[in-house]
Design a protein around this motif. Structure first.
Motif, PDB file in Angstrom:
ATOM      1  N   HIS A  51      51.728 -98.301  61.544  1.00  0.00           N
ATOM      2  CA  HIS A  51      52.196 -97.178  60.740  1.00  0.00           C
ATOM      3  C   HIS A  51      53.400 -96.643  61.491  1.00  0.00           C
ATOM      4  O   HIS A  51      53.273 -95.876  62.434  1.00  0.00           O
ATOM      5  CB  HIS A  51      51.071 -96.173  60.538  1.00  0.00           C
ATOM      6  N   GLU A  91      48.581-102.686  54.337  1.00  0.00           N
ATOM      7  CA  GLU A  91      47.246-102.333  53.843  1.00  0.00           C
ATOM      8  C   GLU A  91      47.227-101.300  52.727  1.00  0.00           C
ATOM      9  O   GLU A  91      46.221-101.161  52.055  1.00  0.00           O
ATOM     10  CB  GLU A  91      46.308-101.916  54.993  1.00  0.00           C
ATOM     11  N   HIS A  92      48.275-100.568  52.479  1.00  0.00           N
ATOM     12  CA  HIS A  92      48.184 -99.505  51.478  1.00  0.00           C
ATOM     13  C   HIS A  92      48.518 -99.955  50.069  1.00  0.00           C
ATOM     14  O   HIS A  92      48.192 -99.262  49.115  1.00  0.00           O
ATOM     15  CB  HIS A  92      49.068 -98.318  51.879  1.00  0.00           C
ATOM     16  N   HIS A 111      47.320-100.559  63.931  1.00  0.00           N
ATOM     17  CA  HIS A 111      46.326-101.588  64.211  1.00  0.00           C
ATOM     18  C   HIS A 111      47.020-102.772  64.887  1.00  0.00           C
ATOM     19  O   HIS A 111      47.270-103.800  64.247  1.00  0.00           O
ATOM     20  CB  HIS A 111      45.664-101.996  62.908  1.00  0.00           C
ATOM     21  N   ARG A 132      43.090 -90.870  67.949  1.00  0.00           N
ATOM     22  CA  ARG A 132      43.708 -91.796  66.998  1.00  0.00           C
ATOM     23  C   ARG A 132      43.618 -91.257  65.563  1.00  0.00           C
ATOM     24  O   ARG A 132      44.599 -91.280  64.817  1.00  0.00           O
ATOM     25  CB  ARG A 132      43.006 -93.164  67.113  1.00  0.00           C
TER      26      ARG A 132
HETATM   27 ZN    ZN Z   1      45.898 -97.989  58.774  1.00  0.00          ZN
END
Ligand code: ZN
Ligand code: FAD
Length: 468
Positions: free
Chosen positions: A387, A426-427, A380, A330
């Motif tokens: 992603h 999340e980024h 996730h 991963r």
């Molecule tokens: Zn991530």
């Protein structure tokens, strides 16, 4: 200019003001090397008092400030612009753990504390600090909070926002807000600390935080499961949650193409299955009780899933080494992508229940619009966050494809929003998605954000050109 540089040096010391272009270069570009700035100086304070004095000076001189931690952010949020007028305020020297309170289950750390060191300090007190991401060896807790970082344990413990109880913040005018409370309950008005979490340095400088700790797991069980489709992976998620409860810590989806890329670019990789399967899930359970219990629970849950035809194949790691090898599959995906060439990257989220449908419809739409594109889909799944990256067709013209990156992202983002999702799970927005967000957030929501910004930073000196 030299006057302000002298004043900065008087506050933090000459050695902590970097002006030489070569020395400043690592602080002036982002991790992906997509943004290149030119700072007036990189300033490295060693205490909250020094940060406050720097901010007072910057407020007086209307100098723009770009806070920076480990500089691992993925949206250009910590990179200055090219005017040569902004300072980078790098917090890395403020790296102390100030206190651990094992009974209160809290740790108080300075913003520049590297995430892995914070995890280590928690472990030494026989506790867990659960935030975990591939950049943990260099990202810093101030950066993690400012981006509201996610990572691989959000499913169980939440993201950075859920792990913070208190903050110390230096405001744009140099005042210090001491909100370092370690309280689980505190209903005394607006929850100010949460304004600074995820603000990407646009409202103030986080200098320290009180963070939640958890009991340290004694046992971990890791499995790689092969499945027919993302829809099956969702069924497996429900099944494992039902069988194992909140012991399920991580649930990561990887398409066959992702693992093929890892195998291609990391020749030492051993894929544990004889045959290739369409989709894989890497899942991890953890528990404070014995390893035998946990393994038994996982084996039983997987056996049931296998009998009902939900999973095609599964392996459970028999040792720490095997678990690490499964996790490497991963964790090596992002680097394998770099070796493969350029791609258009995304970080979308949709409600967990809709993620399989999202993948199916968006894959089809992309293939219609850009025939032959290769979909590098992983992420996730347990958080509804993918992603969802798009590589050009094999042997295709990479530059010509990248020139159409905006059109590719438009399909991916429009689709996410149609599914009631987000274009940045999340980024963050940084400079990268600052324009893009205007298409998706309501005018009212943008206006409320601007009002908050204006209230806290009326001169607009905190990280201008980011988020808003
Ligand atoms: Zn991530
Ligand atoms: P920086 O990059 O230095 O800064 C990020 C932002 O926060 C900038 O806007 C900056 O101005 C602001 N900032 C930094 N420190 C402060 C402060 N003290 N006060 C106010 N503002 C501040 N992210 C995830 O969420 N999940 C992942 O799984 C994940 N995996 C990653 C894997 C790799 C290999 C890499 C390179 C990155 C990954 N990231 C991930 C992105 C990145 O690691 C996170 O965003 C991280 O939280 C950034 O921390 P940093 O210290 O490097 O912050």
């Amino acid at each position: 200019m030299t006057q302000i540089l002298d004043q900065l040096a008087a506050i933090v010391g000459q050695a902590a003001v970097i002006t030489d272009a070569q020395d400043a270069a690592p602080y002036a570009t982002d991790w992906r090397k997509r943004y290149f700035g030119k700072p007036l100086a990189v300033v490295k304070p060693a205490s909250t008092g020094e940060v406050a004095a720097v901010m007072r000076l910057c407020a007086q001189t209307r100098t723009a400030v770009v806070p920076q931690g480990g500089n691992t952010g993925l949206c250009g949020g910590a990179t200055p612009d090219a005017t040569g007028a902004q300072i980078v305020l790098n917090l890395s020297r403020m790296n102390r753990v100030r206190a651990v309170d094992a009974v209160n289950n809290t740790i108080t750390a300075e913003a520049g504390c590297v995430l892995a060191n914070l995890q280590q300090a928690a472990a030494e007190a026989d506790r867990l600090f659960p935030l975990s991401l591939a950049a943990e060896g260099s990202c810093e807790i101030g950066g993690n909070l400012s981006t509201n970082a996610g990572g691989t344990a959000v499913l169980r413990y939440g993201n950075a926002r859920d792990l913070v109880l208190g903050l110390e913040v230096v405001l744009p005018d140099g005042q210090v807000w001491d909100g370092l409370r370690g309280l689980r309950k505190d209903n005394t008005g607006y929850d100010l600390k949460q304004l600074f979490v995820g603000a990407e340095g646009t409202l103030g400088v986080i200098t320290a935080a009180v963070l939640k700790l958890y009991p340290r797991p004694r046992a971990r069980a890791t499995a790689l499961v092969a499945l027919e489709s993302p829809a099956r992976a969702l069924q497996l998620l429900s099944h494992i949650q039902g069988a194992c409860g909140d012991r399920l810590t991580g649930f990561e989806l990887m398409s066959a193409f992702c693992l093929a890329l890892v195998a291609k670019h990391y020749p030492a990789t051993r894929l544990p299955f004889a045959a290739a399967h369409p989709q894989y899930v890497l899942l991890e359970l953890s528990d404070t009780a014995s390893a035998a219990n946990l393994d038994a629970a996982l084996q039983e849950a997987l056996a049931e899933a296998s009998e009902s035809g939900l999973v095609l194949d599964a392996v459970v790691a028999a040792s720490e080494t095997q678990a690490a090898a499964l996790w490497a599959l991963r964790e090596n995906i992002p680097e394998a992508q770099v070796h493969e060439g350029k791609q258009v990257k995304h970080d979308i989220s949709v409600p967990i229940s809709r993620i399989a449908e999202y993948i199916a419809l968006t894959d089809a739409e992309l293939q219609r619009a850009f025939p032959g594109v290769r979909l590098v889909t992983f992420g996730h799944l347990g958080d509804g966050n993918l992603h969802y990256n798009i590589a050009p067709p094999a042997g295709g013209d990479e530059e010509a494809f990248m020139a159409r990156a905006g059109d590719v992202s438009r399909v991916v983002h429009d689709s996410a929003v149609r599914f009631s999702g987000s274009i940045s799970a999340e980024h963050g927005l940084g400079q990268y998605k600052r324009g893009e967000i205007l298409r998706y957030k309501s005018a009212l929501e943008m206006e409320l954000m601007r009002r908050i910004k204006a209230a806290l930073d009326p001169q607009g000196i905190m990280n201008p050109g980011k988020v808003l």
